[in-house]
Design an enzyme around this catalytic site. Structure first.
Site, PDB file in Angstrom:
ATOM      1  N   GLY A 212      12.587  13.194   1.902  1.00 23.45           N
ATOM      2  CA  GLY A 212      12.278  12.067   1.009  1.00 23.45           C
ATOM      3  C   GLY A 212      10.842  11.640   1.168  1.00 23.45           C
ATOM      4  O   GLY A 212      10.031  12.382   1.734  1.00 23.45           O
ATOM      5  N   ASN A 213      10.496  10.471   0.667  1.00 17.03           N
ATOM      6  CA  ASN A 213       9.144   9.942   0.848  1.00 17.03           C
ATOM      7  C   ASN A 213       9.202   8.425   0.958  1.00 17.03           C
ATOM      8  O   ASN A 213      10.268   7.826   0.830  1.00 17.03           O
ATOM      9  CB  ASN A 213       8.214  10.416  -0.272  1.00 17.03           C
ATOM     10  CG  ASN A 213       8.687   9.941  -1.634  1.00 17.03           C
ATOM     11  OD1 ASN A 213       8.732   8.761  -1.900  1.00 17.03           O
ATOM     12  ND2 ASN A 213       9.083  10.901  -2.490  1.00 17.03           N
ATOM     13  N   HIS A 214       8.028   7.804   1.183  1.00 19.05           N
ATOM     14  CA  HIS A 214       7.995   6.370   1.499  1.00 19.05           C
ATOM     15  C   HIS A 214       7.963   5.459   0.277  1.00 19.05           C
ATOM     16  O   HIS A 214       7.769   4.258   0.424  1.00 19.05           O
ATOM     17  CB  HIS A 214       6.775   6.058   2.381  1.00 19.05           C
ATOM     18  CG  HIS A 214       6.882   6.631   3.756  1.00 19.05           C
ATOM     19  ND1 HIS A 214       7.892   6.275   4.618  1.00 19.05           N
ATOM     20  CD2 HIS A 214       6.131   7.553   4.409  1.00 19.05           C
ATOM     21  CE1 HIS A 214       7.755   6.930   5.750  1.00 19.05           C
ATOM     22  NE2 HIS A 214       6.701   7.723   5.647  1.00 19.05           N
ATOM     23  N   ALA A 280       8.164   8.637  -7.415  1.00 23.26           N
ATOM     24  CA  ALA A 280       7.538   9.625  -6.527  1.00 23.26           C
ATOM     25  C   ALA A 280       8.567  10.736  -6.326  1.00 23.26           C
ATOM     26  O   ALA A 280       9.350  10.731  -5.366  1.00 23.26           O
ATOM     27  CB  ALA A 280       7.170   8.978  -5.199  1.00 23.26           C
TER      28      ALA A 280
END
Ligand code: CTP
Length: 403
Positions: A212-214, A280
């Protein structure tokens, strides 16, 4: 949820028998989620008590410049009241008050507040039929409308005098519906549909792990609110995010992976006027998802990744009437990269944020963006809250679409 939810409504009550109906009007505004304050002319207190109205509105009621009964008399600031209000409604509006409003006579707190208010003003006349028809009353209606004040016409029916005719104040339910419809009709994106993506995507490795990402999703949720507040119907497709929104114009669809986001976006794209892709999205996902939890055995471990579908690019390939907006998060050669994405993804507008700018990008509540239009106009903005950035973006879209 009503468009009046969260709005500050100032209700001005003047001395007509229909003033007794303002108790219901206050209740309906409160039920719609509005904050209500009441300002009364002194004579109107003979028709309904301030106590009734303060109880229903949960706010003090104002009728004079000072609270005479109070030893520590406080100045009731008409300027503050006027500035507090998102909208001011005078109901019932008597012939006398309408004439004063038309001529700028300032002899009570309600009139001083009216003259100070910068917000939209509505008035709901209430009087006997011959007064309603009188040339001077008509003159007041015309003058006030020429000032931009909005008239909520009286209806026909039995009047306090026993006569039957035009002059009855519109019923409280109709006043609320009138104002709601009027606000909606004046909103530039009324009748338009906006599709939005927000947040990160999670790409499963096995049943318990993901890539995943932030991204917090905050920027996308703020854009959804800004678009809805301009009257648009918003379809917000969000990856996993803690953000919440309650707005009757926003339909939130939760997804997890890039593929799910792709599928949902394509389900709705044909029917929307504007699409803004702020998510994102993971560019790669594990090629194979393990069915069982992967056990630690080897000292090193690799996961083979494959590309996800580029949702934004796929929309650029099929778009017809839609206005398409993308985001670009860059770390170097920012303008050049963003312009490249604008071209290659066939966008009408791209929002560039650079990770080199302090306060920009993921997680925080601020962002610093540059808009680049299809004709390569570059519009740089200062560091702002994400809510302000969202409003700037919607204004830029309105400018380019002439909505
Ligand atoms: N985007 C998308 N689908 C993807 C990847 C990105 O819709 N699979 C969208 C994002 O929502 C954003 C824009 O494309 O609006 C740009 O994303 P970004 O990651 O900055 O650019 P990429 O095209 O992925 O290029 P790169 O990662 O090489 O910078």
């Amino acid at each position: 949820m009503s468009i009046l939810s969260g709005k500050n409504i100032l209700l001005g009550i003047t001395a007509g028998i229909a003033a007794y109906k303002t108790a219901s009007l206050v209740r309906l505004f409160i039920k719609a989620g509005a904050n209500v304050k009441v300002v009364m002319t002194p004579a109107s207190k003979d028709f309904i008590t301030p106590l009734t109205l303060s109880t229903l509105s949960k706010n003090p009621v104002y009728s004079s410049f000072t609270n005479e009964d109070d030893d520590n008399a406080m100045w009731n600031n008409h300027v503050d009241l006027g500035l507090w209000a998102d909208l001011f409604i005078v109901a019932p509006a008597t012939a006398n008050t309408l004439s004063k409003m038309a001529n700028g006579t300032c002899d009570n707190l309600l009139m001083a507040t009216y003259l100070s208010a910068k917000c939209p003003v509505y008035f709901a006349p209430a009087m006997d039929l011959d007064m309603y028809k009188h040339q001077s009353t008509k003159q007041s209606f015309d003058t006030l409308q020429s000032y931009g004040n909005v008239m909520i016409p009286a209806t026909s029916g039995e009047l306090a005098s026993g006569l039957v005719g035009e002059g009855r104040m519109a019923e409280p339910e109709d006043i609320v519906a009138f104002i709601e419809n009027h606000i909606l009709g004046t909103l530039p994106l009324h009748g338009k549909k906006v599709l939005l993506t927000a947040g990160p995507t999670y790409e499963a490795i096995d049943p318990v792990r993901f890539i995943g990402n932030h991204s917090s999703g905050k920027m996308g949720f703020e854009i959804a609110k800004a678009a809805a507040n301009l009257g648009a119907e918003v379809i917000l497709i969000s990856g996993p995010s803690h953000q919440r929104v309650t707005h009757s114009f926003i339909n939130v669809i939760r997804v997890t992976s890039a593929q799910e986001m792709y599928d949902e976006v394509h389900k709705h794209f044909d029917l929307v006027d504007i699409a803004i892709l702020s998510a994102a999205v993971a560019d790669y996902r594990p090629k194979n998802i393990a069915k069982q939890k992967i056990k630690k055995k080897e000292s090193t471990f690799s996961i083979e990744l494959e590309k996800t579908k580029d949702i934004l690019k796929s929309l650029g390939e099929v778009k017809s009437h839609q206005f398409l907006v993308g985001f670009a998060l860059e770390t170097n050669n920012e303008l050049e990269h963003a312009k490249g994405k604008l071209e290659s993804k066939n966008l009408d507008l791209i929002v560039l944020n650079s990770l080199n700018d302090k306060g920009a990008g993921f997680g925080g509540s601020t962002n610093k963006v540059t808009f680049i239009t299809a004709s390569h106009d570059v519009i740089a903005h200062e560091l702002k809250s994400k809510s302000e950035v969202a409003q700037d973006l919607m204004q830029q879209i309105l400018k380019q679409t002439h909505a």
